[in-house]
Design an enzyme around this catalytic site. Structure first.
Site, mmCIF file in Angstrom:
data_model
loop_
_atom_site.group_PDB
_atom_site.id
_atom_site.type_symbol
_atom_site.label_atom_id
_atom_site.label_comp_id
_atom_site.label_asym_id
_atom_site.label_seq_id
_atom_site.Cartn_x
_atom_site.Cartn_y
_atom_site.Cartn_z
ATOM 1 N N LYS A 272 18.081 41.173 34.226
ATOM 2 C CA LYS A 272 18.885 40.295 33.373
ATOM 3 C C LYS A 272 20.007 41.079 32.693
ATOM 4 O O LYS A 272 19.756 42.077 32.008
ATOM 5 C CB LYS A 272 18.003 39.640 32.305
ATOM 6 C CG LYS A 272 18.746 38.593 31.470
ATOM 7 C CD LYS A 272 17.902 38.116 30.331
ATOM 8 C CE LYS A 272 18.073 38.986 29.104
ATOM 9 N NZ LYS A 272 19.416 38.918 28.492
ATOM 10 N N LEU A 321 13.312 38.202 27.016
ATOM 11 C CA LEU A 321 14.240 39.250 26.583
ATOM 12 C C LEU A 321 15.316 38.586 25.741
ATOM 13 O O LEU A 321 15.796 37.503 26.091
ATOM 14 C CB LEU A 321 14.869 39.970 27.778
ATOM 15 C CG LEU A 321 14.032 41.046 28.483
ATOM 16 C CD1 LEU A 321 14.772 41.561 29.707
ATOM 17 C CD2 LEU A 321 13.721 42.195 27.540
ATOM 18 N N ASP A 322 15.715 39.255 24.655
ATOM 19 C CA ASP A 322 16.740 38.688 23.784
ATOM 20 C C ASP A 322 18.083 38.612 24.505
ATOM 21 O O ASP A 322 18.291 39.214 25.572
ATOM 22 C CB ASP A 322 16.876 39.534 22.516
ATOM 23 C CG ASP A 322 15.587 39.545 21.708
ATOM 24 O OD1 ASP A 322 14.833 38.553 21.793
ATOM 25 O OD2 ASP A 322 15.331 40.557 21.017
ATOM 26 N N ILE A 323 19.015 37.890 23.897
ATOM 27 C CA ILE A 323 20.347 37.726 24.491
ATOM 28 C C ILE A 323 21.035 39.080 24.658
ATOM 29 O O ILE A 323 21.677 39.346 25.685
ATOM 30 C CB ILE A 323 21.199 36.776 23.620
ATOM 31 C CG1 ILE A 323 20.560 35.385 23.578
ATOM 32 C CG2 ILE A 323 22.626 36.688 24.140
ATOM 33 C CD1 ILE A 323 21.272 34.422 22.663
ATOM 34 N N SER A 325 19.597 41.959 25.016
ATOM 35 C CA SER A 325 18.732 42.917 25.706
ATOM 36 C C SER A 325 18.870 42.728 27.212
ATOM 37 O O SER A 325 19.187 41.627 27.686
ATOM 38 C CB SER A 325 17.259 42.740 25.298
ATOM 39 O OG SER A 325 17.097 42.929 23.902
#
Length: 450
Positions: A272, A321-323, A325
């Protein structure tokens, strides 16, 4: 040379404007033609005479309308009703007979009506029941449960033999246990024992079947419901039903077809990039699933699978996963994989590389590094022990066994560190490897997270 001689026209005759020398158009003694007004008056008088004659003929043919006792004629609708009765051969109307005969007829007919009419149920206070209450009372009588306030029947009927079969639970009650209690309270009803329960009826004791299958590691709850609905699950040799409850001693068997169908479900590994959310779109950011296109599949994918539209059905992220990350994100159709990674009892390691900045000195003290390994509390919850070590002078390596919301960033803030970048490189025994950002590959058959 031709000579033309013009003959002089004679003067017109004063009679009717005709030329002289000609006779009148009408013969001698004929009546003069009437004027327009006279002709219209004659036609009006003749039409009135015809109307009077037709009205007299209609009155002679029209039968006399029936009349009431007081002498007044009936209305149009009553006249039609009376005429229909006469045409059908019905007896004459009541008001056509003398008052004494009418009273006698009513006295004779009243006992007959009372014999044919069933007695209507009445309330305790004496008032008659409504139509719905009468139907309810009739249903109770048909089931063998007479009402306490119902009147005694006019004709003595032979008593019916008591029913030996258990009374069925009321259909309007969803909870079977409540239905059994209501059925046992009814007069003449036998209690429904659990041993007499029809096959397939959910039991009121124990846990739900889908929950038990999840606890046994057979499937996720959603998959368990799908298998039960497809007829792939049996409990004690009987076909299971949705919502069924089982006891610890019950034997649960899953059809091998369910495992073959589950084996066909895919798991995808995605690198990602920054700016994508893991799940549903939010705050104007696209979900990471939009990157799962055929052109983004990694060319070095060794799974032997190619992209298919069916692989995108019911695909959900197992973890987040955070934006801001990046790194390894797992999306799967297999409920067992999702439970293994994000279940409450999950013990899979997740490795992160975290780039940090420290502004309170040249280097983070060893005491704070030890605190990162164990001793911090988030949201009144003591964190599990983890492994935190320096990868290089500005990058830390985190190995966690849990994944609370923004856990690594909040842990670093607690000791004075500012996170500049975060990348997940491994989940269990599956690593990100050389997978480029924005591309994905299938999980191979020989790869396992645990």
């Amino acid at each position: 040379m031709v000579t033309l001689t013009l003959k002089k026209k004679s003067a017109p005759s004063p009679d009717h404007g005709k030329p002289a020398g000609r006779g009148p158009l009408r013969g001698q003694g004929s009546r003069p033609r009437p004027t327009l007004a006279e002709a219209q008056a004659q036609r009006t008088e003749q039409q009135q005479a015809w109307d009077r004659e037709n009205a007299q003929q209609r009155d002679e043919r029209r039968p006399q309308p029936p009349r009431r006792e007081g002498g007044g004629p009936l209305s149009v609708n009553n006249q039609r009703f009376a005429q229909n009765l006469v045409d059908r051969g019905a007896p004459p109307r009541r008001d056509a007979s003398p008052p004494r005969q009418q009273q006698a007829w009513e006295r004779d007919a009243a006992p007959q009506r009372d014999d044919r009419r069933p007695p209507s149920p009445r309330r305790d206070g004496g008032g008659p029941l409504s139509v719905n209450n009468q139907r309810f009372a009739q249903n109770l009588a048909d089931r063998g449960a007479p009402r306490r306030d119902a009147p005694a029947p006019m004709r003595q009927q032979p008593p019916e033999a008591p029913r030996q079969t258990p009374t069925r639970p009321l259909k309007s009650v969803v909870n079977p246990q409540v239905a059994r209690q209501m059925g046992s309270d009814r007069p003449g009803a036998l209690p429904v024992a659990p041993a007499n329960r029809p096959p397939g009826l959910p039991s009121a004791e124990g846990d739900r079947l889908s929950k038990r299958m999840t606890a046994l590691g057979l499937s996720s709850r959603r998959e368990a419901d799908e298998w039960i609905e497809a007829g792939w699950v049996r409990v004690n040799g009987r076909l299971a039903v949705l919502g069924q409850r089982v006891r610890p001693e019950d034997k649960i068997v899953v059809d091998p077809a369910a495992h073959r169908e589950q084996a066909q479900r895919v798991t995808i590994l995605l690198n990602k990039p920054m700016g994508y959310v893991s799940g549903q779109a939010e705050d104007g950011y696209e979900p990471a699933s939009v990157l799962l296109r055929p052109e983004n599949q990694w060319q070095e994918d060794q799974s032997g699978l190619r992209w298919h539209p069916g692989h995108m059905r019911s695909l959900a992220p197992a973890g987040r996963l955070d934006i801001d990350s990046v790194g390894l994100l797992v999306l799967t159709q297999d409920g067992r994989v999702a439970r293994q990674l994000i279940g409450e009892d999950s013990n899979i390691e997740k490795e992160y590389l975290v780039r940090v900045e420290y502004h309170h000195g040249p280097r983070l003290p060893d005491s704070d590094l030890a605190l990162l390994n164990h001793g911090l509390t988030l949201d009144d919850h003591v964190l599990r022990p983890c492994k935190v070590s320096w990868q290089n002078e500005d990058q830390l390596r985190f190995v966690l066994r849990e994944g609370r919301k923004r856990q690594i960033r909040r842990m670093c803030e607690a000791v004075g560190l500012k996170v500049v970048g975060l990348k997940r490189v491994r989940i269990g025994s599956v690593s990100l490897g050389h997978l480029p950002p924005g591309q994905w590959r299938y999980l191979r058959r020989d790869e396992f997270f645990a």
